[in-house]
Design an enzyme around this catalytic site. Structure first.
Site, PDB file in Angstrom:
ATOM      1  N   VAL A 284     -46.679  19.057 -14.288  1.00 22.35           N
ATOM      2  CA  VAL A 284     -46.899  18.095 -13.203  1.00 22.35           C
ATOM      3  C   VAL A 284     -47.529  16.825 -13.763  1.00 22.35           C
ATOM      4  CG1 VAL A 284     -46.954  19.642 -11.230  1.00 22.35           C
ATOM      5  CG2 VAL A 284     -49.013  19.403 -12.612  1.00 22.35           C
TER       6      VAL A 284
ATOM      7  N   LYS B 192     -35.095  19.360 -22.966  1.00 22.33           N
ATOM      8  CA  LYS B 192     -33.831  19.459 -23.719  1.00 22.33           C
ATOM      9  C   LYS B 192     -33.838  20.557 -24.775  1.00 22.33           C
ATOM     10  CE  LYS B 192     -34.334  15.007 -24.458  1.00 22.33           C
ATOM     11  NZ  LYS B 192     -35.054  14.537 -23.258  1.00 22.33           N
TER      12      LYS B 192
ATOM     13  N   ASP C 250     -34.173  12.976 -30.381  1.00 20.71           N
ATOM     14  CA  ASP C 250     -33.901  13.099 -28.950  1.00 20.71           C
ATOM     15  C   ASP C 250     -32.447  12.741 -28.640  1.00 20.71           C
ATOM     16  OD1 ASP C 250     -35.041  13.562 -26.265  1.00 20.71           O
ATOM     17  OD2 ASP C 250     -34.495  11.473 -25.941  1.00 20.71           O
TER      18      ASP C 250
ATOM     19  N   LYS D  28     -29.177  15.061 -27.261  1.00 21.32           N
ATOM     20  CA  LYS D  28     -28.357  14.699 -26.102  1.00 21.32           C
ATOM     21  C   LYS D  28     -26.867  14.732 -26.421  1.00 21.32           C
ATOM     22  CE  LYS D  28     -31.960  11.840 -23.967  1.00 21.32           C
ATOM     23  NZ  LYS D  28     -32.403  10.477 -23.612  1.00 21.32           N
TER      24      LYS D  28
ATOM     25  N   GLY E 265     -37.511   6.928 -17.579  1.00 20.56           N
ATOM     26  CA  GLY E 265     -38.550   6.657 -16.584  1.00 20.56           C
ATOM     27  C   GLY E 265     -38.814   7.876 -15.725  1.00 20.56           C
TER      28      GLY E 265
END
Length: 811
Positions: A469, A575, A674, A678, A793
């Site tokens: 969170v 991921k 990263d 992807k 974001g």
């Protein structure tokens, strides 16, 4: 004339009895009424407990008796004034008799059924006498003695009624009785000499006996709920009263645990077709449930009920096939020992017979049946009797189900979607009842699942368990809170957050965590443990459960398979799992399909952009991917869009992290790892088997920067190597190009790295933190399918998580 029966909760204390007298007064304005009452509160249980205690310790029995006395005399003090002295005298005499009986049990060290029936009868004898005298204060009332009217055989604790004599006694009594109100005790009867009782649900049964004998206009059962509900309201919060129901449907529901009514109650009224209405003492204006021959509402499913503490006994073996008599011997053995069979199913091959019995009878049943079939077991013709415990029977009931196609399919598909394993199934040809044996631990989830399927306004409920969170997780909960009303009104979707965890604390609430105060509750939560969080999710055992991972933590990614195997869907922006070994990736996808649990990770690539979903649609529709070109790092795009000769690389990267565009460790983004993850995920989703090490990573960071072990050292290295970054920028600027970190996948091979993008290229004008993907396929060979938009974001990533949750709801 009407008969009204009031249960133990309705007469639990003086306050409740005042409500009862008000109801009686209203009912007796125009009609004569017979009032059947149970014992006060839990008095019968206490009387039996006192009897058992008297065998061991008369002092304990007398202490129990004192608590019973206290309640009864408090009711007399509160409700009776005119005949108070006479009532106290009679009640004192009854308690003296009861104490003498306890002393007799202690002295003789014997508690027979005959004695226990007599002790048990005192609850109704006392309550009916006291309530009759309380009613006399304002009404034309009298007390009747059920033991003089209802005549039975000598089975003291579960007596069989002699209806011929009983009906004559009742009609003769009421023909002579001129009072408007007659109060009688339920549950109690006699064999003409000694007191007997009518067994479980005896007060309801007494009321039905009086109603049938007097051929009344209506039998009313007053209890503490507003009728028969579509399911047990203490288990299914959305359950609601059924307006009208047939006798047969009511019998089916009551047999399967609907506590407001017991099956024997309906039989006398059914024979005379006397309507039965279930009413609420504490909400008398509610219409309740009408049980009648021809109910107005003829919808397919009327109710869902269940019985817990069931064991399944299986007689199985090849030696049974074609040999008559096995079923007879099985049921005869159980019947002779008074073991009730509540469920039966048999394979058409005659290879096995399954019966459900109450769990406390299971071991005895096994011993008896092993003895009965000992010869066949010894000769290996059949297997030893198998007993499975900790089970429950769940039943879907409705007289008109046979006229509605596909109900059984809906029932079992709904259970299957929620990982409720069905052990056995039974359905009669009348199709009034479809019963299934399931694990007891799944009973609550099964009831809620089926109620949602058959009764609720197609408002689907999802139960979320959220870990992580921080930036993304906090915004996800805020979006969820903001959209709660919209989702319910427009998408018919109710989303509850049941569990929340961060790296330090975790909190759970089975009724749903208030999203206005979740931060405060989490601060006071218990210490976080991945294993305890998982066990808690399993223990909650909610239908339509979804585990949401908003972290970038490898340990969290390693528990996905455990959730999926429990048919708990997984939504993640992490991921690591999908970019781990191909074996693990494939396993997660296969387990997801096998256990019918969604595994969604749209935000792994492009945050909230529908990249993976679009790719899946291309593949599912038969298209083939030949080439993918993409800018997949919003953080790197932001960095190189804002970096020039007037800035420092350090400052731009720090700004990207501050605005939430990078991972907590920005080196993950800038190293290209990263982006490599992807493009690996996109390649795998395209049907190719690649590992992360197969991706060629043309890193632009200096070796020293790549080898830093913390953020402070990383940023210090960026300052140290500013000239290196200025040189990279100048080379692109000299060629009138822009720097973009590009991922490419072509015919099974992939690479990532910085490229000089000329002005005519689709990537050139990519602004801010936007992502762009170009899919070249059989259908888009020259002009690619392009997806473009914000790709980084917390808000857009949270919205991507939210979109995956909605996808699960729509499946």
């Amino acid at each position: 004339m009407k008969v009204l029966k009031f249960g133990g909760s309705s007469v639990a204390n003086s306050e409740n009895i005042q409500k009862v007298i008000a109801i009686i007064a209203n009912a007796s304005k125009e009609d004569k009424v017979a009032i059947i009452v149970s014992a006060f509160g839990k008095t019968t249980d206490k009387l039996i407990a006192g009897s058992n205690s008297a065998l061991e310790d008369i002092t304990v029995a007398k202490e129990i008796l004192e608590t019973i006395k206290e309640l009864h005399f408090s009711v007399i003090d509160a409700l009776i004034s005119k005949s108070k002295k006479e009532v106290i005298k009679e009640v004192t005499t009854l308690f003296d008799q009861l104490q003498s009986m306890y002393e007799g049990i202690f002295l003789l060290q014997e508690l027979s059924n005959k004695t226990l029936a007599k002790v048990s009868s005192f609850g109704e004898r006392l309550s009916s006498f006291i309530i009759a005298n309380a009613a006399k204060e304002t009404l034309n009332a009298t007390h009747g003695e059920s033991r003089n009217l209802i005549i039975t055989n000598n089975n003291y604790l579960n007596a069989q009624v002699n209806f011929k004599i009983t009906n004559k006694n009742i009609t003769d009594f009421f023909d002579k009785n001129k009072h408007q109100v007659t109060v009688l005790g339920g549950f109690i009867a006699s064999n003409n000499q000694e007191t007997t009782t009518l067994g479980r649900g005896g007060s309801d049964f007494s009321a039905a006996i009086y109603a049938a004998a007097l051929n009344v206009a209506e039998l009313q059962i007053w209890t503490d709920v507003s009728g028969m509900y579509t399911a047990n309201p203490s288990v299914v919060k959305q359950a609601f009263p059924i307006n009208e129901i047939s006798y047969e449907e009511a019998m089916e529901l009551s047999h399967f645990g609907a506590k407001v009514l017991y099956p024997p109650t309906i039989q006398p009224a059914l024979r005379k077709q006397i309507p039965i209405r279930i009413k609420n003492t504490f909400n008398p204006t509610s219409s309740g449930t009408l049980i009648c021959k021809h109910p107005k509402n003829s919808s397919g499913v009327k109710g869902i009920s269940h019985i817990e503490d069931i064991s399944l006994i299986t007689l199985e073996g090849g030696g049974m096939i074609g040999i008559p008599g096995f079923s007879k011997r099985l049921f005869e053995t159980l019947s002779q020992q008074l073991i009730n069979v509540v469920f039966i199913t048999q394979a058409s091959s005659e290879h096995s017979i399954c019966v459900g019995v109450y769990e406390n009878d299971a071991e005895k049943a096994k011993e008896l049946l092993d003895a009965t079939f000992s010869i066949e077991i010894d000769r290996k013709k059949i297997k030893p009797i198998l007993v499975e415990k900790d089970l429950a029977i769940i039943a879907v009931v409705g007289e008109s189900m046979k006229n509605h196609q596909g109900l059984s399919g809906q029932m079992f598909s709904a259970l299957g979607r929620n990982n409720v394993n069905v052990r056995a199934i039974a359905q009669g040809s009348s199709e009034k009842n479809i019963s299934a044996v399931i694990n007891k631990k799944d009973a609550k989830k099964a009831l809620n699942t089926l109620h949602e399927q058959f009764f609720e306004e197609k408002i689907k409920q999802l139960n979320l368990f959220v870990t992580g969170v921080g930036n993304v997780g906090e915004r996800f909960l805020a979006q969820l809170h903001q959209q709660k009303k919209f989702l319910k009104e427009n998408l018919k979707l109710n989303i509850r957050v049941i569990g929340i965890a961060n790296s330090r604390k975790m909190v759970f609430d089975n009724s749903g965590i208030n999203l206005n105060t979740w931060k405060e509750r989490l601060k006071n939560g218990e210490p976080t443990s991945l294993e305890r969080f998982y066990n808690k999710v399993k223990e909650c055992n909610h239908r339509n459960s979804v585990f949401i991972d908003n972290t970038a933590n490898q340990q969290v990614s390693e528990v996905y398979e455990k959730y999926l195997r429990e048919s708990i869907s997984v939504v993640t922006c992490n991921k690591i799992a999908c970019a781990s070994s191909f074996v693990n990736y494939k396993t997660l996808k296969e387990v997801s399909r096998k256990f019918n649990a969604s595994f969604l990770f749209e935000t792994n690539v492009g945050a909230g952009l529908p990249i993976i979903d679009t790719l899946k649609n291309l593949i599912n529709s038969g298209d083939r991917i030949h080439k993918i070109q993409a800018v997949l790092s919003g953080s790197l795009n932001f960095v190189f869009n804002n970096y020039d000769e007037d800035t420092t690389f350090h400052d731009v990267v720090a700004q990207a992290q501050e605005e939430g565009f990078t991972e907590p460790d920005p080196k993950i983004d800038l190293s290209g790892v990263d982006v490599a993850r992807k493009i690996l995920i996109l390649a795998r989703e395209s049907g190719y088997q690649l590992e992360l090490e197969d991706i060629v990573n043309n890193a632009f960071l200096p070796k020293e920067t790549l080898e830093t072990v913390n953020n402070d050292d990383f940023y210090a290295s960026l300052i140290k190597h500013e000239a290196h970054f200025q040189n990279i920028y100048k080379q692109a600027d000299d060629e009138d190009c822009r720097l973009k970190y590009v991922a490419e996948f072509v015919d099974g091979k992939a690479n990532v790295g910085l490229q000089h993008i000329p002005a005519e290229h689709p990537f050139y004008n990519l602004e801010g933190s936007d992502n762009i993907v170009l899919f070249y396929t059989d259908r888009y060979p020259e002009n690619p399918l392009i997806i473009k938009g914000a790709g980084a974001g917390a808000d857009v990533t949270a919205s991507g998580i939210f979109a995956d949750v909605i996808r699960i709801a729509n499946q």
